[in-house]
Write a protein that holds these residues in place. Structure first.
Motif, PDB file in Angstrom:
ATOM      1  N   ILE A 182     -34.247  27.476  56.275  1.00 40.60           N
ATOM      2  CA  ILE A 182     -34.068  26.115  57.245  1.00 40.60           C
ATOM      3  C   ILE A 182     -34.462  26.294  58.481  1.00 40.60           C
ATOM      4  N   GLY A 240     -27.284  27.148  60.843  1.00 43.60           N
ATOM      5  CA  GLY A 240     -27.196  28.162  59.614  1.00 43.60           C
ATOM      6  C   GLY A 240     -25.976  28.987  59.905  1.00 43.60           C
ATOM      7  N   TRP A 252     -31.602  31.773  52.737  1.00 43.03           N
ATOM      8  CA  TRP A 252     -31.527  30.479  52.943  1.00 43.03           C
ATOM      9  C   TRP A 252     -31.645  29.940  54.549  1.00 43.03           C
TER      10      TRP A 252
END
Length: 309
Positions: free
Chosen positions: A36, A189, A32
């Motif tokens: 991003i 993040g 993930w």
């Protein structure tokens, strides 16, 4: 359920499934984070390199340092937490050992006292566990209530909760540390993953308290466990030391929110009254023994942690 002998082999959960879940969770976080990050500046190639490196670095770091930390935990606690270790013939130590024997633990844990209104258990596994009881609890609770608290902590020992929580914390630190190399991830993040992993660790902590309460109740009675919890929650606010180590304590941060380390008193009381978790504890039938025999010598062949000084 009162005076039951619990089949420790059936509740001594392996940490391998937890470890696999932590590895999988760290990989999801890395994927993930890379997804991003790539579109906003570092490029697909750099993101892929970060991901591939993290797939082995984070699990390795989390596992190695997790077990190193667990191995040092007991010695560090004795040195830093103001714990007074008890001799193996101390009456409180004998009570802990008697309850540990009823759980089927073949190694008697170390036992210590501390000046705080709390209790906890630490150690890499049942073979080097340390059970710590606050002296104020010993002075102000009944023997049955103290035994319920001891049983609660031994529930953490026999269920391998200490190792599972230690690895969860180590993997969280490893993931956050690794993602810190990216400036973008530090800004977005990393912050999100830090909180997501923290919520997971807190949820695990709350869940394990119910099971530990059930073990404490099974070794004494649910009434004794409930009364002990009620008296704990009437004590003064947590000290700085207790707040710092709240996840370890029998009484932790309670607020009925996702940020709580422990369930509320009402939630724990309800679970005990309804025997939600007690009914799911596997037990071994055992005839009632006279009170004096519960503090007798352990069965032949039992190992003694004190002998390994």
């Amino acid at each position: 359920m009162t005076e039951a002998n619990i089949d420790h082999r059936a509740i001594q959960h392996s940490t391998f499934p937890t470890w696999l879940g932590l590895v999988g969770g760290s990989w999801v976080g890395l994927i993930w984070g890379s997804l991003i990050t790539a579109p906003v500046g570092i490029g697909l190639g750099v993101a892929a390199g970060t991901l591939l490196g993290g797939l082995w670095a984070v699990p390795l770091w989390g596992t190695v340092w997790g077990f190193i930390g667990l191995g040092r935990q007991r010695a560090n606690a004795v040195r830093e937490h103001g714990i007074a270790l008890l001799k193996e013939d101390d009456p409180l130590a004998l009570r802990v050992h008697a309850l540990a024997a009823r759980l089927g633990l073949r190694t008697r844990p170390w036992v210590g006292t501390m000046p705080h209104n709390n209790a906890y258990a630490i150690g890499a596994n049942a073979d080097n566990a340390l059970v710590v009881i606050g002296q104020p609890l010993i002075d102000n609770l009944s023997e049955a209530e103290v035994d319920a608290i001891i049983g609660h902590e031994l529930g953490h020992v026999v269920s391998n909760d200490m190792r599972r929580m230690g690895l969860a914390r180590s993997f969280q630190n490893a993931l956050v540390w690794y993602l810190g190399f990216s400036r973008t991830l530090q800004r977005w993040g990393r912050w999100i993953l830090t909180w997501l992993s923290e919520l997971y660790v807190l949820r695990l902590s709350r869940k394990r308290e119910y099971w530990a309460d059930a073990v404490g109740a099974a070794l004494t009675s649910k009434e004794d466990m409930i009364t002990a919890l009620e008296k704990l929650h009437q004590l003064p606010d947590l000290s700085r030391f207790e707040r710092q180590h709240a996840r370890l304590m029998v009484r932790g941060q309670v607020g009925g929110t996702l940020l709580s380390t422990h369930p509320t008193l009402q939630e724990r009381r309800s679970a005990l009254q309804s025997e939600t978790y007690m009914r799911r504890l596997p037990t071994i039938p055992m005839p009632e023994l006279p009170a004096h025999s519960r503090q007798s010598e352990p069965p032949r062949g039992e190992d003694v942690a004190y002998a390994r000084r």
